[in-house]
Write a protein that holds these residues in place. Structure first.
Motif, PDB file in Angstrom:
ATOM      1  N   UNK A  47       0.836  -1.204   0.130  1.00 49.66           N
ATOM      2  CA  UNK A  47       0.102   0.021   0.014  1.00 49.66           C
ATOM      3  C   UNK A  47       0.862   1.095   0.097  1.00 49.66           C
ATOM      4  N   UNK A  48       2.016   1.280   0.370  1.00 45.57           N
ATOM      5  CA  UNK A  48       2.837   2.363   0.493  1.00 45.57           C
ATOM      6  C   UNK A  48       3.968   2.418  -0.633  1.00 45.57           C
ATOM      7  N   UNK A  49       5.019   1.811  -0.493  1.00 45.12           N
ATOM      8  CA  UNK A  49       6.012   1.753  -1.608  1.00 45.12           C
ATOM      9  C   UNK A  49       6.926   0.579  -1.088  1.00 45.12           C
ATOM     10  N   UNK A  50       7.016  -0.004  -2.254  1.00 50.80           N
ATOM     11  CA  UNK A  50       7.910  -1.270  -1.941  1.00 50.80           C
ATOM     12  C   UNK A  50       9.343  -0.766  -1.694  1.00 50.80           C
ATOM     13  N   UNK A  51       9.685   0.188  -2.414  1.00 51.33           N
ATOM     14  CA  UNK A  51      11.198   0.825  -2.032  1.00 51.33           C
ATOM     15  C   UNK A  51      11.264   1.236  -0.639  1.00 51.33           C
ATOM     16  N   UNK A  52      10.614   1.713  -0.090  1.00 51.01           N
ATOM     17  CA  UNK A  52      10.797   2.495   1.229  1.00 51.01           C
ATOM     18  C   UNK A  52      10.257   1.155   2.401  1.00 51.01           C
ATOM     19  N   UNK A  53      10.044  -0.013   1.982  1.00 49.61           N
ATOM     20  CA  UNK A  53       9.330  -0.873   3.094  1.00 49.61           C
ATOM     21  C   UNK A  53      10.337  -1.108   4.212  1.00 49.61           C
ATOM     22  N   UNK A  93       4.293  -5.135 -16.173  1.00 51.32           N
ATOM     23  CA  UNK A  93       4.708  -4.539 -14.679  1.00 51.32           C
ATOM     24  C   UNK A  93       6.076  -4.863 -14.783  1.00 51.32           C
ATOM     25  N   UNK A  94       6.725  -3.983 -14.103  1.00 51.76           N
ATOM     26  CA  UNK A  94       8.481  -3.878 -14.068  1.00 51.76           C
ATOM     27  C   UNK A  94       8.870  -3.915 -12.628  1.00 51.76           C
ATOM     28  N   UNK A  95       9.428  -5.282 -12.286  1.00 44.83           N
ATOM     29  CA  UNK A  95       9.902  -5.050 -10.968  1.00 44.83           C
ATOM     30  C   UNK A  95      11.446  -5.162 -10.892  1.00 44.83           C
ATOM     31  N   UNK A  96      12.036  -4.517 -10.351  1.00 47.31           N
ATOM     32  CA  UNK A  96      13.587  -4.516 -10.295  1.00 47.31           C
ATOM     33  C   UNK A  96      14.347  -3.991  -8.986  1.00 47.31           C
ATOM     34  N   UNK A  97      15.444  -4.389  -8.747  1.00 48.78           N
ATOM     35  CA  UNK A  97      16.066  -3.996  -7.757  1.00 48.78           C
ATOM     36  C   UNK A  97      16.719  -2.514  -7.408  1.00 48.78           C
ATOM     37  N   UNK A  98      16.829  -1.987  -6.560  1.00 48.62           N
ATOM     38  CA  UNK A  98      17.098  -0.766  -6.536  1.00 48.62           C
ATOM     39  C   UNK A  98      18.888  -0.377  -6.764  1.00 48.62           C
ATOM     40  N   UNK A 138      14.526  -3.485  -2.395  1.00 44.06           N
ATOM     41  CA  UNK A 138      15.620  -3.392  -1.923  1.00 44.06           C
ATOM     42  C   UNK A 138      16.568  -4.853  -2.054  1.00 44.06           C
ATOM     43  N   UNK A 139      17.714  -4.761  -2.419  1.00 45.91           N
ATOM     44  CA  UNK A 139      18.436  -5.983  -2.710  1.00 45.91           C
ATOM     45  C   UNK A 139      18.192  -6.942  -1.551  1.00 45.91           C
ATOM     46  N   UNK A 187       8.121  -7.886 -16.225  1.00 42.98           N
ATOM     47  CA  UNK A 187       9.607  -8.066 -16.289  1.00 42.98           C
ATOM     48  C   UNK A 187      10.193  -7.866 -14.984  1.00 42.98           C
ATOM     49  N   UNK A 188      11.004  -8.860 -14.619  1.00 42.86           N
ATOM     50  CA  UNK A 188      11.675  -8.969 -13.724  1.00 42.86           C
ATOM     51  C   UNK A 188      13.349  -8.694 -13.519  1.00 42.86           C
ATOM     52  N   UNK A 189      13.905  -7.807 -12.799  1.00 42.91           N
ATOM     53  CA  UNK A 189      15.333  -7.464 -12.993  1.00 42.91           C
ATOM     54  C   UNK A 189      15.995  -7.922 -11.716  1.00 42.91           C
ATOM     55  N   UNK A 190      16.923  -8.620 -11.684  1.00 37.45           N
ATOM     56  CA  UNK A 190      17.883  -8.675 -10.308  1.00 37.45           C
ATOM     57  C   UNK A 190      19.158  -8.987 -10.567  1.00 37.45           C
TER      58      UNK A 190
END
Lengths: 315, 299, 411
Positions: free
Chosen positions: B268-274, C169-174, C203-204, C225-228
């Protein structure tokens, strides 16, 4: 005897970078100085005031990013950039200290860890400011002249002197604090914070000052890191391992001593290099073992023990 | 077609899925945290090598499955006692003499131990990533359309069982009472005839055994490599603080809470900031309720 | 104290020298790699690849009669250490040229050091665009950059009938890796007016992908699309995506983890039909490639993939440059000679064709000394039911027909 050592040490620092043209040794020297710098500044808070921070990398990162950003976007001279790094470190120390010093013992330590992790995650995700994981890279350092000679940034020698200067500043600061009233207050806080409060010491203010001083120096170190390695990313400068290493240096050298961090840095940097050379695979095994042995048998630190021995032999 | 109904239904489904995922994962985090919190409660030390204990449990289960074909969930009965003994040995021969040297020194000692164990594992087992694939666990169960991975469900049930066992141990047995007494006040406990040193040793063994058991339960759902302890220990810290240092029910609640926060936060918020959300919550709790969200920890 | 420091310094020096093994006459190549720490498995792959190449070359008489050797130094996947060991290799071991690095952060440090200390650095694997986009004339790169990775996938969706995604849908690591690739893929998709329904950076080393996948499922994407950058993330992500029950027409993975043997081993039937858009165009039907496959498998017991090929090819490229360079024994002039020699490279390796040039990448980066054939090196492969990863696009490199849409997914 002590004064002689100090003079000899300073003389060595002045001459050593010129003794060898081997860049790798100059690099080792810089690393020893860098870690001494970090250990000494951590010591101000951790050794003298007894506040064990596991998040000092926060200030390293702040210093590094401040300098990098000022240089890359504002072309601020590296000298000013370094000062800015230290100042920003100290500035952030204020709210961080006010928040974290409400806590004691392990809670304080864990809070500092959380702060460092949050700083790292912010640097990682706030891309507009920090470029996120891509990091920031300096390709050329600016033309700086001292007394008419342009500094050759390709050589390590200017960095040796820079590091030496910063380290001497840090050690001087530590020494001055240990001899001052602030130092006495810090010791009181370390030994028994409630009694210190009872006799009228403003323990929050005392600790925040210690943290600010400590953060200033670590900020300077962060700026140095940015200029020397020329590339920073959030994982490099906000890492938990950096914070923990700082603690190792101070403890292995000897807490609450001025000279402890030097010994700690020399021993740990040399050990790392030797272990990496000798035991290519698994050198960290020996590093971990070494840590355990030192803490078990020399809990007052190497310099701490040496000092004890020297005192005993002098009778 | 009732579009509104389908829309609501899928929103409910997402929410339900997030909650279920969060609770299941959180329960395993909780098990790891319980071991750490017990050790802190009784001995006042934070064991930085705790993550490596979990890792060793994971490897144990992996090898006993790969080499001997023993189902990991059954192998808990091998590894938990084995690591109990191991933990006691570590306390007796390594930690016992370091603890009197102070909290900071003990903490750093365990940091060195953590480095040592992780790198020994790296050296002997190599850094290859491994997973344990159970033939009966390939596709999840789907009660009400919510995906529930089978190994995770089994782990959840077993974690509850183990925790219940722990509760019985602590409340009904003499050893358990002695542990609780020492946690409350070591000096008084000693006066009452408790052999504090022995209890310390047993407690450390217990903490290690719990960590290893958590590892065994986790390994079919996660992946395995020697330095996985690093990530787990940080989560552990957040949990024990949320729940209150030294409190077992706190650790359990904290673990499930963290699992939920991460799961709902990601959706619900953000994956990056979880992860950041977790840390901020951590800091807030430290500041405003240092004895834990449930007010049962001790400082 | 100062005496102690000096003693320790001398001790260090003698140990460093003795392990440097100054063998007379060998041509030294330096390679910082992660040999301990979480990236250790990758360092190991490169070590094996380098060894095999070195053995082969030396067995055939070396380079102009002299043996080559690769000196690997462990940087533990830490940036400052990468800089340190790169300097050590350059100043202590006095290598002629560097390769390796493995992860982008470390590669940037090594490139920076190489540029400053005027030593050629032939990048074999790190993909961050920035490494060859800073105008470093001492840095060369054989492998494609991150922004080029999606190239084959882009071709696939453009050329195969009805393959253009209706949504993605694009899912990738930061990390640099994840973000660059995702950015590049999304830029292309947007240029084709494909709506991006999820843009999630994780996050990785995330332990639990179910929440992210729950979110993705809710948008019902046509393609996922998955990026890892991390193998474990790749495996876990795919598993959780399938467990949650996402059913796109295709799963497309970007990153080394989607192309390694482990992927199929750990996921079993869950790996079926997952695409892997990787950096290698090796066609095993070509005799040279097949020979490499067989030899590697015979020597080490497993099939080589992206990393091994890149390491192996790198040594051959360097050997070729060394052969053409006029070496006089003076380290500085020799390094410049090697650099000049690299600039003239024009050959074919197991990895593919190579020629260094200056050109502009898909996201606008201005490359220097980047392999001009990089865009052709990106190839789309797909896992089949037997756990084999086979090339499917472009047709010229295809080993088998593609499976699309993904019929294995329950709808």
């Amino acid at each position: 005897m002590n004064r002689l050592l100090v003079v000899a040490g300073i003389a060595f620092l002045l001459v050593a970078p010129l003794l060898t043209s081997n860049a790798f040794f100059q690099h080792l020297m810089i690393m020893v100085l860098f870690w001494t710098l970090l250990g000494a500044s951590w010591n101000l808070l951790g050794g003298f005031a007894g506040q064990v921070s596991f998040g000092h990398a926060t200030f390293l990162g702040i210093g590094a990013y401040t300098t990098m950003l000022f240089y890359l976007s504002l072309q601020l001279s590296p000298w000013l950039g370094m000062l800015a790094g230290g100042v920003f470190g100290a500035l952030f120390a204020l709210p961080i200290g006010l928040i974290c010093f409400r806590l004691r013992g392990p809670y304080f330590s864990l809070a500092t860890l959380a702060v460092a992790e949050i700083a790292r995650l912010v640097a990682l995700n706030w891309e507009q400011l920090t470029a996120g994981p891509v990091g920031l890279l300096i390709t050329t350092l600016p033309q700086v002249s001292i007394a008419g000679h342009a500094i050759n940034w390709e050589s390590k020698i200017p960095f040796c002197y820079l590091a030496a200067g910063l380290t001497l500043f840090a050690m001087g600061l530590t020494y001055a604090v240990s001899r001052s009233r602030l130092g006495a207050y810090l010791t009181a806080v370390r030994e028994d914070i409630d009694s210190a409060e009872a006799i009228g010491i403003d323990t929050v203010r005392t600790r925040v000052i210690a943290l600010a001083l400590s953060a200033f120096v670590v900020g300077l170190a962060g700026s140095f890191y940015a200029l020397y390695f020329r590339y920073i990313d959030p994982d490099a400068v906000f890492a938990i391992s950096l914070s923990v290493e700082m603690v190792f240096i101070a403890v292995v050298g000897g807490l609450a001593t001025t000279a402890g961090p030097i010994v700690g840095a020399i021993v740990l940097v040399t050990i790392s290099e030797i272990f990496r050379d000798r035991f290519a695979a698994g050198h960290l095994i020996f590093y971990g073992l070494f840590m355990m042995l030192v803490i078990r048998y020399l809990p007052e630190g190497i310099w701490g023990r040496l000092r004890l021995l020297l005192r005993l032999t002098r009778g | 077609m009732n579009w509104a109904g389908i829309f609501l239904e899928s929103k409910m489904e997402i929410f339900a899925q997030s909650v279920v995922s969060g609770v299941l994962t959180g329960s395993l985090y909780a098990m790891i945290a319980v071991g750490l919190t017990i050790v802190f409660g009784v001995m006042r030390i934070i064991n930085l090598a705790h993550g490596e204990m979990v890792m060793l449990g994971m490897f144990g289960a992996y090898w006993s499955y790969t080499l001997l074909g023993i189902d990991p969930f059954l192998s808990v009965v091998i590894w938990a006692p084995a690591m109990f003994a191991g933990g006691m040995l570590i306390h007796r021969f390594l930690l016992k003499d370091v603890i009197p040297k102070g909290e900071l020194n003990t903490l750093l000692y365990t940091a060195g131990l953590s480095l040592l164990l992780a790198n020994l594992a790296l050296f002997f087992f190599t850094g290859d990533y491994r997973t344990l694939n159970l033939p009966y666990a390939l596709m999840p169960a789907r009660p009400f359309g919510i995906a529930v991975p089978i190994p995770l469900a089994i782990a959840f049930v077993m974690a509850i069982a183990i925790t219940l066992g722990l509760y019985l141990l602590l409340s009904r047995t003499d050893v358990g009472r002695a542990i609780r007494a020492t946690a409350q006040n070591p000096q008084s406990a000693a006066l009452m005839g408790v052999n504090v040193l022995r209890i310390d040793m047993i407690t450390f063994g217990l903490g290690t055994a719990l960590a290893a058991a958590a590892g065994v339960l986790l390994v079919p759902s996660l992946y395995l490599y020697p330095t996985v302890g690093e990530i787990l220990i940080v989560k552990c810290f957040v949990i024990v603080v949320l729940g209150g240092l030294g409190s077992v029910p706190g650790a359990i609640a904290g673990g499930i809470l963290l699992g939920l926060v991460e799961s709902l936060g990601a959706v619900y918020v953000s994956v990056a900031y979880k992860d950041t959300i977790g840390f901020v919550l951590f800091l807030l709790v430290l500041l405003f309720r240092p004895s834990g969200l449930f007010g049962v920890g001790r400082s | 104290m100062s005496y102690k420091a000096k003693l320790l310094a001398v001790l260090s020096l003698s140990l460093a020298l003795s392990s440097g093994a100054l063998a007379q006459g060998t041509l030294k190549i330096g390679a910082p790699q992660p040999m301990t720490g979480p990236d250790a498995p990758f360092g190991d792959k490169f070590q094996k690849a380098y060894s095999m190449a070195v053995e082969e070359i030396n067995a055939k008489g070396g380079v102009n009669g002299r043996n080559i050797e690769v000196i690997i130094e462990d940087h533990q996947a830490k940036n400052p250490l990468a800089a340190t060991v790169a300097e050590k290799l350059i100043t202590q071991q006095q290598v002629l040229v560097l390769t390796g690095g493995r992860a982008s952060g470390q590669a940037v440090e090594i490139a920076s050091v190489a540029q400053r200390l005027k030593t050629p650095y032939m990048v074999d694997h790190p993909s961050a665009d920035i490494v060859t986009a800073k105008g470093f004339e001492w840095v060369f790169r054989n492998n494609p950059t991150g922004s080029i990775y999606p190239e084959a996938f882009n071709k696939f969706i453009s050329e195969v009938p009805n393959a253009l995604p209706k949504s993605a849908a694009v899912v990738y690591d930061n990390t640099v890796f994840g973000k660059t690739i995702a950015n590049s893929a999304m830029t292309f998709l947007k240029s084709k007016n494909v709506p991006i329904v999820n843009d999630e950076a994780y996050p990785v080393n995330t332990l639990d992908f179910k929440p992210i996948m729950t979110k993705v499922k809710a948008s019902n994407p046509d393609y996922v699309l998955l990026v890892a950058v991390s193998t474990t993330d790749a495996i876990l992500m795919t598993r959780h995506a399938k467990e949650i029950g996402i059913t796109p027409r295709a799963f497309v993975g970007f990153g080394g983890g989607f192309g390694v043997v482990d992927f199929a081993k750990q996921l079993g039937p869950l790996a079926e039909n997952v695409f892997s858009s990787a950096a290698w165009s090796g066609n095993p039907n070509e005799p040279a490639t097949k020979e490499f496959y067989d030899k590697f498998k015979a020597k080490y017991g497993f099939l080589p993939k992206e990393h091994e090929v890149e390491g192996y090819a790198a040594i051959y490229i360097i050997a070729d440059a060394l052969k053409r360079a006029k070496l006089t024994g003076n380290l500085d002039t020799d390094r410049e000679a090697v650099r000049q020699s690299l600039l003239q490279t024009d050959m074919t390796t197991v990895f593919g064709k190579i020629k260094f040039a200056n050109w502009e990448g898909p996201l606008g980066d201005k490359y220097t000394n980047q392999n001009a054939y990089s865009r052709d090196h990106s190839v789309l492969a797909q896992w089949n039911a037997k756990g084999e990863l086979l090339n499917v696009w472009p047709k010229a490199n295809a080993e088998t027909a593609y499976v699309f849409p993904d019929k294995a997914l329950v709808r």
